[in-house]
Write an enzyme that holds these catalytic residues in place. Structure first.
Site, mmCIF file in Angstrom:
data_model
loop_
_atom_site.group_PDB
_atom_site.id
_atom_site.type_symbol
_atom_site.label_atom_id
_atom_site.label_comp_id
_atom_site.label_asym_id
_atom_site.label_seq_id
_atom_site.Cartn_x
_atom_site.Cartn_y
_atom_site.Cartn_z
ATOM 1 N N GLU A 1 0.811 -1.221 0.000
ATOM 2 C CA GLU A 1 0.000 0.000 0.000
ATOM 3 C C GLU A 1 0.843 1.269 0.000
ATOM 4 O OE1 GLU A 1 -0.695 -2.689 1.857
ATOM 5 O OE2 GLU A 1 -2.606 -3.305 0.975
ATOM 6 N N HIS B 1 -12.355 -5.424 7.566
ATOM 7 C CA HIS B 1 -13.081 -5.177 6.319
ATOM 8 C C HIS B 1 -14.324 -4.316 6.555
ATOM 9 C CE1 HIS B 1 -10.562 -8.544 5.114
ATOM 10 N NE2 HIS B 1 -10.892 -8.371 3.865
HETATM 11 C C1 LIG Z 1 -2.232 -5.095 3.958
HETATM 12 C C2 LIG Z 1 -3.236 -5.860 3.181
HETATM 13 N N1 LIG Z 1 -3.526 -5.478 1.928
HETATM 14 C C3 LIG Z 1 -4.454 -6.146 1.204
HETATM 15 C C4 LIG Z 1 -5.108 -7.227 1.716
HETATM 16 C C5 LIG Z 1 -6.189 -7.962 0.893
HETATM 17 N N2 LIG Z 1 -5.738 -9.293 0.521
HETATM 18 C C6 LIG Z 1 -6.144 -10.372 1.229
HETATM 19 S S1 LIG Z 1 -5.427 -11.769 0.664
HETATM 20 C C7 LIG Z 1 -4.608 -10.969 -0.552
HETATM 21 C C8 LIG Z 1 -3.711 -11.723 -1.479
HETATM 22 C C9 LIG Z 1 -2.651 -12.477 -0.740
HETATM 23 O O1 LIG Z 1 -1.829 -13.178 -1.615
HETATM 24 P P1 LIG Z 1 -0.650 -14.097 -1.084
HETATM 25 O O2 LIG Z 1 0.205 -13.301 -0.168
HETATM 26 O O3 LIG Z 1 -0.001 -14.708 -2.243
HETATM 27 O O4 LIG Z 1 -1.376 -15.177 -0.184
HETATM 28 P P2 LIG Z 1 -2.442 -16.283 -0.633
HETATM 29 O O5 LIG Z 1 -3.778 -15.627 -0.584
HETATM 30 O O6 LIG Z 1 -2.080 -16.721 -1.996
HETATM 31 O O7 LIG Z 1 -2.328 -17.348 0.385
HETATM 32 C C10 LIG Z 1 -4.902 -9.611 -0.512
HETATM 33 C C11 LIG Z 1 -4.343 -8.597 -1.433
HETATM 34 C C12 LIG Z 1 -4.769 -7.597 3.022
HETATM 35 N N3 LIG Z 1 -5.351 -8.648 3.624
HETATM 36 N N4 LIG Z 1 -3.840 -6.912 3.716
#
Ligand SMILES: Cc1ncc(C[n+]2csc(CCOP(=O)(O)OP(=O)(O)O)c2C)c(N)n1
Ligand SMILES: Cc1ncc(C[n+]2csc(CCOP(=O)(O)OP(=O)(O)O)c2C)c(N)n1
Ligand SMILES: [Mg+2]
Ligand SMILES: [Mg+2]
Lengths: 326, 362, 326, 362
Positions: free
Chosen positions: A60, A129
């Site tokens: 972010e 959220h």
């Molecule tokens: C600081 C933050 N930004 C955005 C999100 C929204 N978000 C939830 S899961 C996700 C993707 C995560 O991807 P990854 O790190 O590859 O983990 P995976 O879901 O594949 O296990 C996002 C962007 C969040 N939870 N926290």
């Protein structure tokens, strides 16, 4: 004219502005290829290409900080944060740079950028959220914050935000993203930033709200239609700059003031409104101003959220009490 | 080709000059015309003189605390000299020398550390961002400028600076990574002056070199003698080539030393040994470059004396001018927060003016 | 008893608590070897060793986030942020974790941690070194925020903060770090978190302030001693939880309310105080409540700061106006 | 010795089993007793069954959206099986399998995704942190727990998880770096399931492998077949050895794939090809491990059928229990924000109770 949901109106406005102005770029986590987790930016990458509509890493500070650079160097970035609860890791950029670059450089660099984020509760969501974080933006000098409660305003405010040469934070009340449709003109128009909307005139009580709680407020007012209370309803709509004038003028007329918001009570926008009403219409007040807000606790997970969120019933109850106060 | 030869894990340090200003890496000696060489040198000396005087002024209570640049002039002048006018400089807070070379005026520089925002309003066409205080955050600004340059096809490359301590910050990570993902024309220079205020470099990260952090972003990283202006120039030239060819960012670790305090509020004797400072004085980047120029017959004692005299006067005159500006006017404080001042802020300004009137003589 | 400056009292308290409780650790950027840029932690590393008093990388999220982990696993971390303006990169940890871990885990994990930071203006500092960011902590449920204005309170509040099983943010008014000395008892004592201090009783006007502005307020009151105004002065001292009771009771008596703070006006602590005074003492108010605050602009660099900071003169002026209002 | 053999830049992947469950790296096959092997397998299957059922319940609107674990069971069970009871698990949000192995109950797990904070109140002595939503931030918590373990000489090692996408976050950088600086007993496992919601791994960073990010922190990094539970076990064993010996942190990239959607709100068909999913189904970590156990004569069809039947019932019964809890009481919402509820909050609670009374029947 087409009828649109609030979400549809945002998508349509982004498309329209990108068409009219080649310097507008739209980006964020998953905002490109799939069009965002809420699909607000759906179709844009296909139409405008990957340079102008793109997915970012989960970062972010980079999303917002790169926006600073883009805005300085000729673009009009429209950044999406996936949820307002994830603005925190980028808050440093917002408070220490985005709000300040114009002043810091004495006008050499202005930041025509928009920061969009869905906010608010009542959608059975996971932790972080559901927050309503207006205060964290409205307290920072140099920022503007707008929140539409209708598709019409969604378009008008977003258009104004994109055309503004200063940074504008644009909150999207996700609870009502698709709650209802409204006629929205196809052609470009702006809703002035800094101007509240008197939704309904009245003479007994002034009720101010915005975003998803505007809907609850209108329901509350509707539920009171058989009572003998003339309610003036104001959609604050732009939280910063705050249109205290419209609110104060209304209270001068009604003598009674109630604000309904989703955010927690302490230092919520209600506190500032009450202070301004005091400063502008103190001797018109016939009863103590009323805040209908969430309590000062962490937003509960969905199985406890009913104890947290205010609703039409609660607002109606408090309006009645306030109107009947002698 | 150039960067492939350097393995940041080997801890090799790229250099062109030895500490006596002799060329030890002939094939990499950059081909710079004499005017430019002299301009580079003079700007280094200007930065140095301005710095020494500012320390004096500050001790006299006539300037704010500031971040001295002494010892790091080469790490700043080399890259700027290699860049074009259109390229950007996104500084941290210790880049006075780079800013001067890139077109900030000494007056602006002084005005800023005098406590006046006007010092950050650079002239038209001077692509510098204001001094950036929150550590690391500038890297993301640089990434964004580079992104705009790329998609608007402007051909501009962005230089951004950070300290050794700053590399531990999350914003450094996010910004350099962002540059990598989109192959942005962006060159990040870490001035490793071996301390973050009192905290030694070893406490910032366990990595052996800071250049090796490039590996985390899939981009080239190189360790350079930061007190060797020609090495810094040469490496920047190659990084610029990559950037202009669309090959993406480069990370440069400039190994250097700050000869002065962190800021004027700092007492480095608490955490640094005199011998260490002495040792680094022997590697003074200005001296080294002067010896190089002297060897090249471009410089001599007389010229040096004349330059010193001239610059001291320029600096003293500039400070006088700056000092005359004093405290600034109310409008300055209120009028630049927004393009159009919101109604409620206008009201606050009026209220304040009223108060000033009402309270006169109280 | 020894006489101490506010800074000295903090140093003394840290030492005392580290002596009494082996689980207390003190850390931050330059907080170890050199004892911090203000020397607040001077001497501690030498006395307690590098494990318990240590320098960190420049990484505010790590400083605060690691504090979460330390607190969960048996330590009582006292983290130092170098200036309050540099809390932003760590704000995510504060708002999304530190304020919430107890509630999130339904009491399994509590966070006995203290976050210290110097704050406030008027010291001819660079950008981001002068802000007053109370609101950003007081608006977040789950956090406590205290601000001493005297050496005595500095010790008592810090002792209470360290012993608290919940996280406490501790603002240090750096403008008065060494401004004056006061007798401070050697032995351990606590100042209750959540309790304002009535500094001076009075019956005409209630004036509330805290931190460095408390000093200006006292000067203002002193300057009015020949006027016929009986001023009640309250040092709010703990911003969250806010001791509205003490303030409200006072206003019930005086009917007039003024708050003086360094932070910008909109959504500053003054807004919340006015709202609470409205809610608790509305019909006692004889005049509109007054906020004496900085304007809603970015803190200027030192050559413009005199237009921004409030001072004793301004406070006195407004107290007089309020007292004389008919 | 172990990690020195693996150069993360070479993109070599450490593995023990092939995709048919045959041992291909005999000398690294971990020596695990049969009970543990079976417990590992059963927990993998439990996680799988719970996941499949939860998806169903969610589609019926009876549970919140949640983050399915299917396909990533090996990357989670291997490390947990290698760890001791006292070691910590600091999860991101997709670690249901790891949590179950480490002592979270299925009921707690379901309760959490049902929308009740009670699901994060683990039993006494179960060292797990609650599900962590803000990406990256958990790494700093892990660092702090490890710091406390180190200076209090507790001998506990901390495992923390993050996704491929999460490695681009500033908090990942700060946390892993922090661990390096103090040589903390901390093992960071990147589950590289190749997507962050819809965003492919290549968009997260230009680095060739995520394991190579370890170089930025001066610690070992290793790429492991994340669908090979024995490889994950073996590597964790070595990382634990390092950590317990005070040698500091390790970074493990577990190369894997999420077979299901990101969360139940996600439609992966928008961004992933069916063939890709099919291909990865062939590498299913549960199947592979079952084949290994079958080869070892520890498992057979009958046992499998019995286990499936048993677990389906356990899961269904647990969900029934959870569903019965329904919406929770007011006290739960108010009473855990502080150890002692502040006066003003008490007042708010009372006001709300009054409102509930007053408004009954409205
Ligand atoms: C600081 C933050 N930004 C955005 C999100 C929204 N978000 C939830 S899961 C996700 C993707 C995560 O991807 P990854 O790190 O590859 O983990 P995976 O879901 O594949 O296990 C996002 C962007 C969040 N939870 N926290
Ligand atoms: C986010 C943030 N945290 C803390 C500070 C305070 N601070 C100013 S300079 C400095 C040390 C910087 O060290 P380094 O990055 O090595 O740069 P150098 O000063 O050596 O040029 C610190 C901690 C800051 N400016 N920003
Ligand atoms: Mg440094
Ligand atoms: Mg992933």
């Amino acid at each position: 004219m087409a009828t649109m949901t609030l979400l549809g109106a945002i998508n349509h406005t982004l498309e329209q502005q990108m068409e009219k102005d080649e310097t507008v770029v739209v980006y964020g986590e998953d905002a490109g290829f799939e069009g965002g987790v809420f699909r607000v930016t759906a179709g844009l990458q296909k139409k405008f290409g990957k340079d102008r509509v793109f997915d970012t890493p989960i970062a972010e500070a980079a999303i917002l900080g790169s926006g600073v650079g883009m805005a300085i160097n000729g673009l009009r970035p429209v950044a999406e944060l996936q949820f307002s609860g994830f603005m925190f890791p980028g808050y440093n950029q917002i408070a220490t740079h985005i709000a300040r670059m114009r002043n810091r450089s004495r006008g050499k660099y202005s930041l025509p950028m928009v920061i969009r984020m869905p906010y608010g509760g009542g959608v059975r969501a996971l932790e972080h959220h559901s927050e309503s974080l207006e205060t964290l933006f409205a307290h920072i000098p140099g920022l503007k914050l707008v929140i539409p409660s209708t598709p019409y305003d969604a378009k008008g405010l977003l258009t104004a935000a994109i055309k503004d040469n200063d940074p504008v934070v644009y909150f999207e009340p996700k609870k009502i993203y698709r709650a209802f449709k409204q006629e929205v003109p196809e052609e470009e128009y702006e809703v002035e930033i800094g101007k509240a909307r008197v939704v309904k005139e009245g003479s007994d009580v002034t009720v101010v709200s915005w975003g998803a709680m505007m809907r609850e407020t209108l329901k509350a007012v509707e539920s009171l239609k058989d009572e003998d209370i003339s309610i003036e309803v104001i959609d604050l709509r732009t939280i910063a700059p705050m249109d205290s004038e419209t609110v104060v003028e209304s209270v001068k007329k009604t003598g009674r003031f109630l604000v309904a918001h989703e955010a927690v009570k302490t230092l919520g926008i209600g506190a500032e409104l009450i202070s301004r009403v005091n400063e502008g219409a103190f001797f018109h007040l016939e009863a103590q101003p009323v805040r209908v807000t969430s309590p000062d606790i962490t937003v509960p997970l969905p199985k406890g959220e009913h104890h947290f969120m205010i609703d039409a019933k609660r607002i109606a109850h408090e309006i009645k009490k306030l109107a009947n106060f002698e | 080709m150039f960067f492939e030869k350097y393995d940041p894990l080997k801890k090799e340090m790229f250099s062109v000059l030895d500490k006596d200003g002799k060329v030890i890496n002939k094939e990499e000696e950059p081909d710079i015309d004499n005017d430019t060489l002299l301009h580079m040198y003079k700007t280094m000396v200007l930065a140095r003189v301005a710095d020494i005087k500012a320390l004096q002024y500050q001790r006299q209570g006539r300037m704010l605390t500031f971040a001295p640049v002494q010892g790091q002039e080469a790490a700043q002048i080399g890259p700027m000299a290699a860049s074009d006018k259109k390229d950007w400089l996104v500084p941290a807070f210790r880049e006075a020398a780079a800013m001067l070379y890139k077109g900030a005026t000494l007056k602006q520089n002084y005005l800023y550390w005098f406590g006046n925002e006007r010092g950050s309003h650079f002239d038209e066409g001077v692509n510098i961002l204001p001094v950036n205080v929150p550590i690391g955050s500038q890297i993301n600004h640089a990434a964004g400028i580079a992104y705009a340059s790329k998609i608007l096809k402007k051909g501009e490359v962005v230089f951004t600076y950070i300290g050794d301590g700053g590399t531990s910050h999350g914003e450094f990570h996010e910004g350099v990574n962002f540059g990598g993902v989109y192959d942005l024309p962006m060159i990040t220079i870490i001035q490793n002056n071996q301390y973050a205020i009192s905290t030694p470099r070893a406490q910032a990260t366990k990595a052996d070199t800071l250049a090796q952090k490039a590996i985390a972003y899939g981009i080239p990283g190189i360790l350079v003698d930061g007190n060797d202006v020609l090495a810094m120039y040469r490496v920047s030239q190659e990084a610029l080539k990559r950037a202009r060819a669309g090959e993406g960012p480069t990370l440069i670790e400039a190994f250097t030393y700050r000869l002065g305090p962190h800021t004027t509020s700092d007492d480095p004797s608490i955490y640094r040994k005199d011998e260490e400072v002495e040792e680094w004085k022997q590697k003074d980047p200005v001296d080294r470059f002067r010896k190089y120029l002297t060897n090249k017959k471009l410089w001599n004692k007389d010229k040096e004396e004349a330059l010193q005299k001239e610059l001291k006067k320029v600096v003293a005159d500039t400070f006088k001018e700056v000092e005359k500006t004093g405290q600034y006017e109310l409008d300055e404080v209120y009028d630049y927060n927004y393009e159009t001042m919101p109604k409620d802020l206008k009201k606050q300004k009026e209220d304040y003016l009223n108060y000033l009137k009402e309270s006169e003589g109280e």
